[in-house]
Design an enzyme around this catalytic site. Structure first.
Site, PDB file in Angstrom:
ATOM      1  N   SER A 240      28.781 -15.154  22.828  1.00 28.10           N
ATOM      2  CA  SER A 240      29.078 -14.779  24.223  1.00 28.10           C
ATOM      3  C   SER A 240      29.438 -16.011  25.054  1.00 28.10           C
ATOM      4  CB  SER A 240      27.908 -14.019  24.842  1.00 28.10           C
ATOM      5  OG  SER A 240      26.695 -14.669  24.624  1.00 28.10           O
ATOM      6  N   HIS A 270      25.128 -10.055  17.248  1.00 32.33           N
ATOM      7  CA  HIS A 270      24.766 -10.831  18.460  1.00 32.33           C
ATOM      8  C   HIS A 270      23.913  -9.911  19.360  1.00 32.33           C
ATOM      9  CE1 HIS A 270      24.882 -13.874  21.433  1.00 32.33           C
ATOM     10  NE2 HIS A 270      26.077 -13.690  21.947  1.00 32.33           N
ATOM     11  N   HIS A 317      18.559 -16.456  12.583  1.00 29.58           N
ATOM     12  CA  HIS A 317      19.319 -17.073  13.673  1.00 29.58           C
ATOM     13  C   HIS A 317      20.228 -18.153  13.104  1.00 29.58           C
ATOM     14  CE1 HIS A 317      20.235 -18.917  17.551  1.00 29.58           C
ATOM     15  NE2 HIS A 317      19.893 -17.750  18.058  1.00 29.58           N
ATOM     16  N   ARG A 326      11.660 -17.053  23.017  1.00 26.98           N
ATOM     17  CA  ARG A 326      11.948 -15.880  23.854  1.00 26.98           C
ATOM     18  C   ARG A 326      11.225 -14.654  23.277  1.00 26.98           C
ATOM     19  NH1 ARG A 326      18.333 -16.111  23.519  1.00 26.98           N
ATOM     20  NH2 ARG A 326      17.723 -16.213  21.320  1.00 26.98           N
ATOM     21  N   ASP A 372      15.820 -10.551  20.067  1.00 31.12           N
ATOM     22  CA  ASP A 372      16.126  -9.121  20.033  1.00 31.12           C
ATOM     23  C   ASP A 372      15.060  -8.290  19.319  1.00 31.12           C
ATOM     24  OD1 ASP A 372      18.652  -9.350  21.365  1.00 31.12           O
ATOM     25  OD2 ASP A 372      19.414 -10.285  19.552  1.00 31.12           O
TER      26      ASP A 372
HETATM   27  N1  HAX Z   1      18.292  -9.930   7.215  1.00 31.43           N
HETATM   28  C1  HAX Z   1      18.914 -10.001   6.012  1.00 31.43           C
HETATM   29  N2  HAX Z   1      19.734 -11.001   5.673  1.00 31.43           N
HETATM   30  C2  HAX Z   1      19.906 -11.983   6.551  1.00 31.43           C
HETATM   31  C3  HAX Z   1      19.264 -12.002   7.800  1.00 31.43           C
HETATM   32  C4  HAX Z   1      18.441 -10.905   8.125  1.00 31.43           C
HETATM   33  N3  HAX Z   1      17.844 -10.791   9.301  1.00 31.43           N
HETATM   34  N4  HAX Z   1      19.635 -13.116   8.471  1.00 31.43           N
HETATM   35  C5  HAX Z   1      20.494 -13.778   7.664  1.00 31.43           C
HETATM   36  N5  HAX Z   1      20.660 -13.093   6.513  1.00 31.43           N
HETATM   37  C6  HAX Z   1      21.576 -13.405   5.428  1.00 31.43           C
HETATM   38  C7  HAX Z   1      23.005 -13.473   5.987  1.00 31.43           C
HETATM   39  O1  HAX Z   1      23.576 -12.156   6.101  1.00 31.43           O
HETATM   40  C8  HAX Z   1      23.695 -14.343   4.961  1.00 31.43           C
HETATM   41  O2  HAX Z   1      23.984 -13.547   3.831  1.00 31.43           O
HETATM   42  P1  HAX Z   1      25.326 -13.798   2.964  1.00 31.43           P
HETATM   43  O3  HAX Z   1      25.148 -15.159   2.383  1.00 31.43           O
HETATM   44  O4  HAX Z   1      25.295 -12.691   1.973  1.00 31.43           O
HETATM   45  O5  HAX Z   1      26.474 -13.713   3.926  1.00 31.43           O
HETATM   46  C9  HAX Z   1      22.589 -15.329   4.585  1.00 31.43           C
HETATM   47  O6  HAX Z   1      21.345 -14.710   4.946  1.00 31.43           O
HETATM   48  C10 HAX Z   1      22.700 -16.663   5.305  1.00 31.43           C
HETATM   49  O7  HAX Z   1      22.734 -16.434   6.692  1.00 31.43           O
HETATM   50  P2  HAX Z   1      22.149 -17.516   7.724  1.00 31.43           P
HETATM   51  O8  HAX Z   1      22.929 -18.788   7.539  1.00 31.43           O
HETATM   52  O9  HAX Z   1      20.679 -17.571   7.636  1.00 31.43           O
HETATM   53  O10 HAX Z   1      22.488 -16.848   9.114  1.00 31.43           O
HETATM   54  P3  HAX Z   1      23.881 -16.823   9.903  1.00 31.43           P
HETATM   55  O11 HAX Z   1      23.941 -18.032  10.749  1.00 31.43           O
HETATM   56  O12 HAX Z   1      25.024 -16.557   9.010  1.00 31.43           O
HETATM   57  O13 HAX Z   1      23.690 -15.527  10.810  1.00 31.43           O
HETATM   58  C11 HAX Z   1      22.496 -14.027  12.194  1.00 31.43           C
HETATM   59  C12 HAX Z   1      22.763 -15.488  11.869  1.00 31.43           C
HETATM   60  C13 HAX Z   1      21.680 -13.962  13.463  1.00 31.43           C
HETATM   61  C14 HAX Z   1      23.831 -13.309  12.447  1.00 31.43           C
HETATM   62  C15 HAX Z   1      21.729 -13.379  11.021  1.00 31.43           C
HETATM   63  O14 HAX Z   1      20.477 -13.996  10.880  1.00 31.43           O
HETATM   64  C16 HAX Z   1      21.566 -11.877  11.166  1.00 31.43           C
HETATM   65  O15 HAX Z   1      22.469 -11.124  10.777  1.00 31.43           O
HETATM   66  N6  HAX Z   1      20.398 -11.415  11.742  1.00 31.43           N
HETATM   67  C17 HAX Z   1      20.203 -10.009  12.003  1.00 31.43           C
HETATM   68  C18 HAX Z   1      20.945  -9.576  13.241  1.00 31.43           C
HETATM   69  C19 HAX Z   1      20.331 -10.180  14.474  1.00 31.43           C
HETATM   70  O16 HAX Z   1      19.127 -10.137  14.689  1.00 31.43           O
HETATM   71  N7  HAX Z   1      21.176 -10.745  15.357  1.00 31.43           N
HETATM   72  C20 HAX Z   1      20.737 -11.323  16.639  1.00 31.43           C
HETATM   73  C21 HAX Z   1      20.630 -12.832  16.592  1.00 31.43           C
HETATM   74  C22 HAX Z   1      20.217 -13.436  17.907  1.00 31.43           C
HETATM   75  C23 HAX Z   1      21.292 -13.266  18.886  1.00 31.43           C
HETATM   76  O17 HAX Z   1      22.386 -13.801  18.825  1.00 31.43           O
HETATM   77  N8  HAX Z   1      21.050 -12.427  19.837  1.00 31.43           N
HETATM   78  O18 HAX Z   1      22.010 -12.098  20.669  1.00 31.43           O
END
Ligand code: HAX
Length: 435
Positions: A240, A270, A317, A326, A372
């Site tokens: 964002s 996000h 994250h 938070r 979240d």
């Molecule tokens: N559950 C399962 N798998 C997860 C995970 C979770 N909560 N978090 C990360 N992973 C996986 C990723 O999908 C990725 O898998 P691949 O290698 O198969 O692509 C792997 O672990 C490595 O990811 P990472 O480097 O740890 O995390 P990223 O930086 O790529 O992504 C995310 C960060 C927040 C998008 C991710 O942790 C996620 O998808 N979390 C769940 C959704 C979520 O809670 N989003 C909100 C985040 C906070 C925010 O921005 N709020 O607005």
């Protein structure tokens, strides 16, 4: 007493020579290197943005202008009898780096009050959306519609100097921030309350008035203050904030930039994760019936989610490597006000169960909960059960930090964003040459 705008003007004059010197005298100094993994991997960790408004340490979490969130909540002025500070005070802090006095905040609260009225056509635009539209779509469109009110665009067309861009941006920001609670609560009324709108109360502060327009009693005003302040800023690289900055870098105005950032926030990885958490919790609750699941049942549900190829919403994250402060602040609030809430008990049990599972699963770099994982259950507890709406609340908060950043972008003359792309062929050549 100096107005916020006068104080800001002084701060801008102080800051300009620092930026100018860095670019002029040290422009060639290397800050970071870029790897092939980063080129493909969403530029993760690449140090290529600048902001003085907040900084995210992977272990400690976010600091606003050098203050931890705990300090922010302790130091900012509060309305007597409330636990949470004025949201307007948080905007003051983000913008100037100074903790305002109560008098300074009250002046700003007054500014917001004067600017909160929506033009009639905005209600018509919101009304014209189909009832099954997502509230984030309406929110983004409503903000974009206000582009016709843009003071910056009018001044730009009249030929304003680059050095003065920040001033109409500041005016647009105050006009927009003051209106966001009105827009959001009207979207809520249209979608979920048969169009029955509660008229705003000009005697209240931004969050107090939002709670009033949502038809909620205390402590929902404090819930709103807590929610808007913790979501305000998370440095510049998240989707964002980065979207807002990118779009504004072409001199699009505040309305166009904030509407765009809202669309980035609306993605499930996000901001939409807060709605996803609730959806996921309710599906678990549905499966478990009225009983709180045992630890083993919950573990099984978490594994089932992972094994079906989905992420655990609210966990992980891109930058943080420990429990999000938070999350911790909202947990503290929940323990004080709603410890016996059923869904909160689910959330608390998940806090115990999920991190070791994600560690065992072995993919996520951060197995801990983010903001979240906890925000939706608080809304649910206070009767805001339409979870599609939760990201709109995030959007109000996030607008505060992003607009503060955009005013500074204009003040310091930050450039148009234009990174360079390469082809896969080119990257293969670079890779082969490194052997
Ligand atoms: N559950 C399962 N798998 C997860 C995970 C979770 N909560 N978090 C990360 N992973 C996986 C990723 O999908 C990725 O898998 P691949 O290698 O198969 O692509 C792997 O672990 C490595 O990811 P990472 O480097 O740890 O995390 P990223 O930086 O790529 O992504 C995310 C960060 C927040 C998008 C991710 O942790 C996620 O998808 N979390 C769940 C959704 C979520 O809670 N989003 C909100 C985040 C906070 C925010 O921005 N709020 O607005």
């Amino acid at each position: 007493m100096k107005t916020l705008k006068d104080k800001l003007r002084e701060k801008i004059e102080e800051a300009r020579p620092r930026t100018k010197r860095l670019i002029k005298e040290f422009g060639d100094v290397v800050v970071d290197k870029v790897t092939i993994a980063q080129v493909f991997g969403g530029m993760r960790g690449l140090k290529c943005l600048v902001t003085d408004i907040s900084y995210l340490d992977p272990m400690e979490g976010i600091r606003y202008r050098g203050y931890t969130l705990k300090e922010v909540f302790e130091k900012l002025p509060k309305i007597e009898g409330n636990d949470m500070p004025y949201v307007e005070g948080a905007f003051y802090l983000l913008l100037t780096g100074e903790i305002p006095t109560k008098e300074e905040v009250c002046l700003l609260v007054d500014e917001f009050r004067k600017r909160r009225i929506l033009p009639r056509y905005l209600y018509d635009i919101i009304d014209s959306f189909p009832q099954d539209s997502h509230p984030m779509t309406i929110f983004s469109a409503a903000i974009l519609t206000l582009h016709r009110e843009s003071f910056f665009t009018r001044k730009y067309n009249a030929g304003i100097s680059k050095m003065d861009y920040w001033e109409p941006t500041y005016e647009d920001t105050l006009n927009l921030l003051a209106k966001l609670p009105e827009i959001a609560s009207y979207i809520y009324a249209k979608l979920y309350r048969g169009g029955n709108r509660i008229i705003s109360d000009p005697n209240l502060d931004m969050a107090g008035n939002f709670a009033h327009m949502m038809g909620k009693e205390s402590p929902y005003d404090d819930v709103s203050r807590l929610h808007f302040i913790i979501h305000a800023d998370h440095e510049s690289g998240n989707i964002s904030a980065h979207t807002g900055h990118l779009v504004a870098s072409s001199l699009s105005d505040i309305y166009q930039s904030i509407s765009a950032m809202i669309n980035g926030l609306a993605g499930p990885l996000h901001g939409l994760a807060n709605q996803e958490v609730l959806r996921w919790l309710l599906s678990m609750k549905d499966k478990m019936g009225d009983n709180l699941p045992s630890e083993n049942e919950m573990k099984q549900f978490v594994w089932d989610t992972l094994n079906s190829g989905q992420v655990i919403p609210g966990y992980g994250h891109a930058v943080l490597r420990k429990t999000d402060p938070r999350y911790a602040l909202q947990r503290e609030f929940s323990l004080k006000h709603m410890a016996n809430d059923d869904l909160f008990k689910y959330v608390d049990l998940l806090y115990k169960v999920v991190p070791p599972i994600l560690q065992e699963h072995g993919k996520a770099k951060n197995p801990w909960p983010n903001v979240d994982a906890q925000s939706g259950v608080i809304q649910w507890h206070y009767g805001v059960k339409e979870y599609d709406f939760y990201t709109v609340l995030f959007g109000i908060g996030r607008s505060i930090g992003i607009t503060a950043n955009l005013i500074w972008d204009r003040a310091l003359g930050y450039s148009l964003e234009r990174p360079k792309s390469l082809t896969t062929d080119m990257l293969e050549k670079i890779a082969n040459a490194s052997k």
